[in-house]
Design an enzyme around this catalytic site. Structure first.
Site, short mmCIF file in Angstrom:
data_model
loop_
_atom_site.label_atom_id
_atom_site.label_comp_id
_atom_site.label_asym_id
_atom_site.label_seq_id
_atom_site.Cartn_x
_atom_site.Cartn_y
_atom_site.Cartn_z
N ARG A 147 41.81 45.31 7.32
CA ARG A 147 41.89 46.19 8.83
C ARG A 147 41.22 45.13 9.69
O ARG A 147 40.50 44.49 9.43
CB ARG A 147 40.74 47.08 8.25
N HIS A 212 39.33 55.56 14.91
CA HIS A 212 38.15 56.34 14.71
C HIS A 212 37.98 57.46 15.61
O HIS A 212 36.96 57.75 16.31
CB HIS A 212 36.68 55.40 14.74
C1 GCO Z 1 36.22 53.78 7.39
C2 GCO Z 1 35.24 54.53 8.32
C3 GCO Z 1 33.70 54.28 8.05
C4 GCO Z 1 32.90 55.28 8.58
C5 GCO Z 1 31.47 55.60 8.09
C6 GCO Z 1 30.75 56.69 8.41
O1 GCO Z 1 37.35 53.65 7.82
O2 GCO Z 1 35.58 52.78 6.73
O3 GCO Z 1 35.50 54.92 9.60
O4 GCO Z 1 33.31 52.99 8.61
O5 GCO Z 1 32.73 55.26 10.03
O6 GCO Z 1 32.23 55.85 6.82
O7 GCO Z 1 29.84 57.03 7.66
MG MG Z 2 37.71 55.08 9.28
#
Ligand code: GCO
Ligand code: MG
Length: 402
Positions: A147, A212
């Site tokens: 990612r 996000h």
């Molecule tokens: C991801 C997620 C996390 C979240 C987190 C919140 O894809 O790994 O978006 O980074 O932000 O789990 O607690």
């Molecule tokens: Mg995520």
């Protein structure tokens, strides 16, 4: 086999984790993850005040009936707190059943469908150059899927970009810290990152990206379209999916594969997305979606609609969740990928585990149960520390999705 006792263990070896431990009259115990980042104590109370008193005396083998009891029986069904608590009980009971059978949990689900579980790691940097170098490091570690997130010029901080490269921790303050967001700047910048990555590393590594929840459907459609030349494995959480139908707008404009669901708790949260084939990967995982019992139902529905699994695996999901999820992933027929953000060394020693990483894949190991335990003496050395997830505002101060 009777449940004789249960207790909740809260520990903070670098970050907070909530673990449920269930004991039986046959000397076997099982553990389940109940961590809900930034809201940990609500699940502790839910378990201690309401769930544990009900399950003591129940037959530990009756996993399905206990699941239904906790889901239907509380009247106030669904929601992250309820479903994380149910998940913890369910995971602990599957752990017990597999230990009683003297088998790794994946054998009880139907056995291994693959040799190991492909995982993706998180590469991020303050700018495109730094992110490029970080992606290179993951390729050197053997990762097949990565990612990539990068800082955006003109925005002081961006989701997914951290100082501490291997161990990203977004819950960073006693009260939510404030982030600033500009959709325009982000939409212009992100395709440049993936152009640079493909120019440097070619098309072999699978590349993923997490939006996000920050775009509207038509903005997400534009991003998906502009990323098409770089053939992403997936674009994640491109919009906030309170309204599942809104994904039609994205889908009708782009062939970039879509992944959604890390904040979903039940099959009802993703029913439309799956049945109308609006996503390609479902991100629900063990701890926030009712445990193995419910995740299996979600994956079953997904399999009918060409949707693969892509379980959430950020650091705020404990090694217990990871162990359970890996057993699930080794079996599930429509497996896609598993997220794997590394835990710190302190966390790994508090939770001794049988899973191991090799050449871009994780294997759950062959220990009876899900293969993860908790060292309670060590856990007690790391008391709970309040930590909140950030909030996000647009440049003019308007509240936005973090
Ligand atoms: C991801 C997620 C996390 C979240 C987190 C919140 O894809 O790994 O978006 O980074 O932000 O789990 O607690
Ligand atoms: Mg995520």
């Amino acid at each position: 086999m009777k449940i004789t006792d249960a207790k909740v263990i809260v520990t903070c070896p670098g970050r907070n984790f909530v673990t449920l431990k269930i004991f039986t009259d046959q000397g076997l115990y099982g553990i389940g993850d109940a961590t809900l980042n930034g809201r940990e104590k609500s699940v502790v109370s839910y378990l201690e005040d309401y769930v544990i008193p009900c399950i003591i005396g129940m037959d530990a083998h009756r996993i399905e009936d206990i699941w239904q009891y906790l889901y239907r029986g509380c009247y106030w069904r669904r929601g992250p707190v309820t479903m994380s608590a149910i998940a913890a009980v369910d995971t602990a009971l599957w752990d017990i059943k597999a230990k009683a059978a003297n088998m790794p949990l994946y054998q009880l689900l139907g056995g291994a469908s693959r040799e190991a579980v492909m995982v993706y790691g998180h590469a991020n940097g303050a700018d495109i150059e730094e992110t490029k170098d970080e992606v290179g490091k993951y390729i050197d570690l053997g990762y097949k899927a990565i990612r990539a997130q990068t800082g955006v010029p003109g925005i002081p901080s961006t989701y997914g970009v951290s100082k501490d490269k291997m161990y990203y921790e977004p819950a960073d303050a006693e009260l939510p810290s404030a982030n600033v967001w500009s959709t325009t700047k982000y939409l212009d910048h992100t395709p440049k990152l993936f152009e640079a990555l493909r120019n440097t590393y070619g098309f072999d590594p699978h590349l993923l990206h997490d939006v996000h929840h920050r775009l509207t459907p038509i903005e997400a459609a534009r991003l998906g379209k502009s990323l098409e030349p770089y053939r992403l494995f997936w674009m994640e959480d491109c919009v906030a999916v309170d309204n599942q139908e809104s994904l039609h707008r994205v889908r009708e404009h782009t062939v970039t594969p879509l992944a959604i669901g890390e904040i979903f708790n039940t099959i009802w949260d993703c029913k439309t997305l799956i049945e109308q084939e609006l996503i390609d990967y479902i991100r629900t995982t063990v701890v926030h979606a009712g445990g193995i019992t419910h995740l299996r139902q979600i994956a079953g529905l997904a399999a009918l609609h060409h949707v693969k699994t892509g379980c959430h695996g950020a650091t705020d999901l404990s090694p217990v969740c990871m162990g359970a999820s890996l057993n699930f992933n080794l079996w599930v027929p429509n497996f896609g990928v598993q997220e794997y953000m590394r835990h710190t060394e302190e966390t790994d020693t508090v939770f001794p585990h049988a899973y191991h990483f090799e050449d871009g894949f994780l294997h759950p190991g062959d220990q009876p149960g899900h293969g993860v335990d908790i060292d309670e003496n060590l856990a007690a050395k790391y008391p709970y520390q309040r930590a909140c997830l950030p909030v996000n505002r647009l440049e003019d101060g308007t509240m936005w999705n973090w």
